[in-house]
Design an enzyme around this catalytic site. Structure first.
Site, short mmCIF file in Angstrom:
data_model
loop_
_atom_site.label_atom_id
_atom_site.label_comp_id
_atom_site.label_asym_id
_atom_site.label_seq_id
_atom_site.Cartn_x
_atom_site.Cartn_y
_atom_site.Cartn_z
N THR A 18 -21.92 5.65 -64.21
CA THR A 18 -21.15 4.50 -64.70
C THR A 18 -21.67 3.20 -64.09
O THR A 18 -21.71 2.17 -64.73
CB THR A 18 -19.66 4.67 -64.35
OG1 THR A 18 -19.22 5.95 -64.79
CG2 THR A 18 -18.80 3.61 -65.00
N ARG A 22 -25.67 6.97 -57.67
CA ARG A 22 -24.89 7.26 -56.46
C ARG A 22 -25.07 8.72 -56.08
O ARG A 22 -24.89 9.61 -56.92
CB ARG A 22 -23.40 6.97 -56.70
CG ARG A 22 -23.13 5.49 -56.87
CD ARG A 22 -21.67 5.18 -57.06
NE ARG A 22 -21.54 3.77 -57.43
CZ ARG A 22 -20.43 3.21 -57.88
NH1 ARG A 22 -19.33 3.92 -57.99
NH2 ARG A 22 -20.41 1.92 -58.19
N HIS A 114 -16.45 2.33 -53.88
CA HIS A 114 -15.25 2.82 -53.20
C HIS A 114 -15.47 4.20 -52.57
O HIS A 114 -14.55 4.74 -51.96
CB HIS A 114 -14.11 2.90 -54.21
CG HIS A 114 -14.51 3.69 -55.42
ND1 HIS A 114 -15.44 3.22 -56.33
CD2 HIS A 114 -14.16 4.92 -55.84
CE1 HIS A 114 -15.62 4.14 -57.27
NE2 HIS A 114 -14.86 5.17 -56.99
N LYS A 126 -28.12 -0.05 -57.51
CA LYS A 126 -27.87 -0.48 -58.88
C LYS A 126 -28.72 -1.72 -59.17
O LYS A 126 -28.85 -2.59 -58.31
CB LYS A 126 -26.39 -0.83 -58.99
CG LYS A 126 -25.95 -1.34 -60.34
CD LYS A 126 -24.44 -1.50 -60.39
CE LYS A 126 -23.97 -2.75 -59.71
NZ LYS A 126 -22.62 -3.17 -60.10
N ASP A 278 -12.44 -3.15 -52.16
CA ASP A 278 -13.14 -1.88 -51.91
C ASP A 278 -14.43 -2.08 -51.11
O ASP A 278 -14.69 -3.17 -50.59
CB ASP A 278 -13.44 -1.17 -53.23
CG ASP A 278 -14.47 -1.92 -54.05
OD1 ASP A 278 -14.55 -3.16 -53.90
OD2 ASP A 278 -15.20 -1.28 -54.82
N ASP A 280 -17.59 -2.57 -51.76
CA ASP A 280 -18.52 -3.66 -52.08
C ASP A 280 -17.83 -4.91 -52.60
O ASP A 280 -18.50 -5.84 -53.07
CB ASP A 280 -19.56 -3.18 -53.10
CG ASP A 280 -18.95 -2.72 -54.41
OD1 ASP A 280 -17.82 -2.23 -54.39
OD2 ASP A 280 -19.61 -2.87 -55.46
N ASP A 282 -15.75 -5.58 -55.14
CA ASP A 282 -15.50 -5.96 -56.53
C ASP A 282 -14.15 -5.49 -57.05
O ASP A 282 -13.66 -5.99 -58.06
CB ASP A 282 -16.65 -5.52 -57.47
CG ASP A 282 -16.94 -4.04 -57.41
OD1 ASP A 282 -16.24 -3.31 -56.68
OD2 ASP A 282 -17.89 -3.60 -58.10
N ARG A 283 -13.52 -4.54 -56.37
CA ARG A 283 -12.21 -4.07 -56.83
C ARG A 283 -11.09 -4.81 -56.10
O ARG A 283 -11.31 -5.35 -55.01
CB ARG A 283 -12.04 -2.58 -56.55
CG ARG A 283 -13.00 -1.73 -57.32
CD ARG A 283 -12.72 -0.28 -57.08
NE ARG A 283 -13.59 0.53 -57.94
CZ ARG A 283 -13.31 1.75 -58.36
NH1 ARG A 283 -12.19 2.33 -57.97
NH2 ARG A 283 -14.14 2.40 -59.14
N THR A 346 -15.63 2.40 -70.53
CA THR A 346 -15.54 2.21 -69.09
C THR A 346 -16.90 1.79 -68.53
O THR A 346 -17.91 2.40 -68.86
CB THR A 346 -15.08 3.52 -68.43
OG1 THR A 346 -13.74 3.77 -68.86
CG2 THR A 346 -15.11 3.43 -66.92
N GLU A 366 -8.60 -0.60 -65.67
CA GLU A 366 -7.53 0.07 -64.93
C GLU A 366 -7.97 0.48 -63.54
O GLU A 366 -7.15 0.67 -62.66
CB GLU A 366 -7.01 1.27 -65.72
CG GLU A 366 -8.08 2.26 -66.24
CD GLU A 366 -8.88 2.96 -65.19
OE1 GLU A 366 -8.25 3.38 -64.19
OE2 GLU A 366 -10.10 3.10 -65.34
N LYS A 378 -17.03 -7.51 -61.65
CA LYS A 378 -15.63 -7.69 -61.32
C LYS A 378 -15.57 -8.25 -59.90
O LYS A 378 -16.53 -8.12 -59.13
CB LYS A 378 -14.87 -6.38 -61.45
CG LYS A 378 -15.41 -5.20 -60.67
CD LYS A 378 -14.63 -3.97 -61.06
CE LYS A 378 -15.08 -2.74 -60.31
NZ LYS A 378 -16.20 -2.07 -60.97
N ARG A 498 -10.39 12.49 -65.29
CA ARG A 498 -9.38 11.44 -65.24
C ARG A 498 -8.51 11.55 -66.49
O ARG A 498 -9.03 11.68 -67.60
CB ARG A 498 -10.03 10.06 -65.23
CG ARG A 498 -10.97 9.81 -64.07
CD ARG A 498 -11.09 8.31 -63.81
NE ARG A 498 -12.22 7.96 -62.98
CZ ARG A 498 -12.30 8.12 -61.66
NH1 ARG A 498 -11.31 8.70 -61.01
NH2 ARG A 498 -13.37 7.73 -60.98
#
Ligand code: G16
Length: 545
Positions: A18, A22, A114, A126, A278, A280, A282-283, A346, A366, A378, A498
């Site tokens: 996504t 990782r 995260h 990334k 989180d 990095d 961004d959350r 997503t 979300e 984000k 999920r």
């Protein structure tokens, strides 16, 4: 300095998920593993030759070593200039800001977001494009294809590169600019928010706030911006020191992993406002006293109140976007305020084209991600500053703002159930089996709910017409409720199933119920529909948010 060519052979499984590649640190530490991926970036992104690249990571274990490797390879591959955050550190949104501000040809983010860090935990890499955002699928696919055929990479024989002193230096023909990681990002925030107004709130004796940096990168940013620039009392930022293993914690800002912070909001003496970010940066998670704001609601409230925030009040907000599993709360705002609303798969990368084309101003997911057109990632601290600015203008509590919003737009009750570390084959089988049965579901009655539609979500990008298939299974009911099933694309162990659940309530008297009890019937329908217990052997989810 000597450019050296090293022979190598492809590794299997270097396909980004996504959000980048990782894997466990030990996988990245294998000889040539990181190098193969980095060379594949240089081989496919020709604009980097003679161009500028921004490099930084969240400070997790292996960040420094990886930065050294990338800088040497960048020099050997003809990059003209690399901008690096001091110590090899940059939050993901700050990297996006730098790529855009300095017209770089791309950026490399070193993070597994995260996911936990440390020698036995996760690392990630990334590539971000020249717009500052995560590379589009076509680009990540090209990088991946290159990894499957690579037979060598180029690097430089050099001494250890100094990452800690701000200033310019040269590595062979390449310039290295070590910069303060916060300055440019903080300057951008000052153009968006009313810092004086926020300062008055943060220094008032009636307002108490905590920000949990979870021993990750935002500690550096939040301490500087909230405490030093905005005057919040020392100690407002907790767990502020970034650590390579995040202090042994799981840097995921949700009700489970940020429980220390959640506790600080509870009871009569709970703080008025709390937020976390989180690994990095961004959350974000937003909390009020005894109150949790779902990320989906947060996006809707941001869109509905943009006219109160300096950076957005002069512009017409043409559109918003949310990822498919995100609740439809923002759709209702868009509908009422006459904005376009896009539903994307997503992954933040899917917002990039819409943002670049000026079709949307705000977007969110979300999964605790919210952002705007100011960068192409984000942005955790941006969301926190947005909320602080809103609280300062409205002079109301978090709970009042959210409940007023529900009264006006209705409430989308929302919950997500994660089944982590499920056997991969079992999870794939569950999804395939449900996919096969989707056609038979419309019209079916389940515990008082009637299925209206059931499909496998696919998306055609309205800007470049690229098509993304199999982005999650959706089951929608006639009352507007939805159940969505997806396999995570960010885990590094087994599979994570999920299940996203949503139901709409327009009646104000029914908007104050506990989410768990409202969602209970849908939860049981979701388990039955996909035969979760039978197929995964799990009676209960690992994490509920
Ligand atoms: C990444 C992506 C997000 C996505 C999230 C969860 O976030 O950028 O767009 O919503 O992963 O994805 P999944 O459900 O596939 O695990 P981050 O913060 O991990 O970079």
């Amino acid at each position: 300095m000597q450019i050296v060519k090293i022979d190598t052979a492809p590794f299997s499984e270097q396909r980004p998920g996504t959000s980048g590649l990782r894997k466990k640190v030990r996988i990245f530490q294998q000889p040539h593993y990181l190098e193969n991926f980095v060379q594949s970036i240089f081989d496919t992104q020709q604009a980097l030759v003679g161009g500028t690249l921004v490099v930084g990571g969240d400070g997790r274990y292996y960040n420094r070593e990886a930065t050294q490797i990338i800088l040497r390879m960048a020099a050997a591959n003809g990059v003209a200039c690399v901008i690096v955050g001091q110590g090899g550190l940059l939050s993901t949104p700050a990297l996006s800001c730098l790529v855009r501000k300095y017209n770089a040809q791309g950026g490399i983010v070193l993070s597994a977001s995260h996911n936990p860090g440390g020698p036995d935990e996760d690392f990630g890499i990334k590539f971000n494009a020249a717009n500052g955002g995560p590379a589009a699928e076509a680009v990540t696919e090209a990088i991946y294809q290159r990894t499957t055929e690579i037979n060598g990479y180029q690097t430089l024989e050099s001494a250890e590169i100094d990452l800690d002193h701000i200033g310019a230096s040269r590595l062979d023909g390449m310039q290295i600019q070590i910069i303060d990681p916060v300055t440019d990002y903080a300057a951008l925030m000052q153009t968006l928010f009313d810092f004086d107004c926020i300062r008055r709130l943060l220094t008032s004796s009636h307002f108490r706030m905590r920000f949990d940096a979870m021993h990750a990168i935002t500690g550096v940013y939040a301490t500087r911006i909230l405490e030093e620039m905005l005057g919040a009392p020392a100690g407002t930022v907790i767990n502020s020191r970034p650590l390579p293993d995040f202090g042994g914690g799981h840097p995921d800002p949700n009700l489970v992993h940020a429980h220390e912070l959640v506790h600080m909001t509870q009871g009569h003496n709970g703080v008025d406002f709390a937020a976390a970010s989180d690994g990095d940066g961004d959350r974000n998670m937003i909390l009020g006293q005894n109150f949790f704001v779902t990320p989906s609601d947060s996006l809707a409230i941001i869109a509905a109140n943009a006219h109160l925030i300096p950076g957005y009040q002069q512009q017409k907000i043409d559109g918003v976007a949310r990822s498919m599993p995100t609740s439809q709360a923002v759709d209702r705002v868009a509908d009422k305020l006459g904005m376009d609303c896009f539903e994307t798969p997503t992954g933040w990368k899917f917002f990039g084209n819409l943002l670049d084309a000026g079709r949307i101003t705000f977007c969110g997911e979300e999964s605790f991600g919210t952002g705007s057109s100011h960068v192409r990632e984000k942005d955790g601290l941006w969301a926190v500053l947005f909320w602080l600015n809103l609280l300062a203008v409205k002079q109301q509590s978090v709970a009042t703002i959210v409940q007023d919003h529900w009264r006006e737009f209705g409430r989308n009750y929302y919950t997500r159930h994660d089944y982590e570390g499920v056997d991969k084959a079992a999870a794939t089988h569950l999804m395939q089996d449900l996919r096969n049965r989707l056609g038979s579901l419309p019209g079916r009655q389940m515990q008082g709910h009637t299925v209206e539609y059931a499909d496998d979500f696919a998306y055609t990008d309205p800007i470049d017409n690229s098509r993304s298939e199999h982005q999650g299974l959706r089951v929608g009911f006639t009352d507007g409720s939805r159940i969505i099933y997806r396999l995570s694309g960010t885990g590094t162990q087994g599979a994570t199933l999920r299940v996203y659940l949503e139901t709409y309530e327009a009646t104000p008297e029914k908007q104050q119920q506990a989410t768990a009890s409202v969602m209970a019937p849908l939860v049981s329908i979701a388990q039955e529909l996909a035969q979760i217990v039978q197929k995964t052997g799990r009676d209960n989810p690992t994490v509920i948010t």
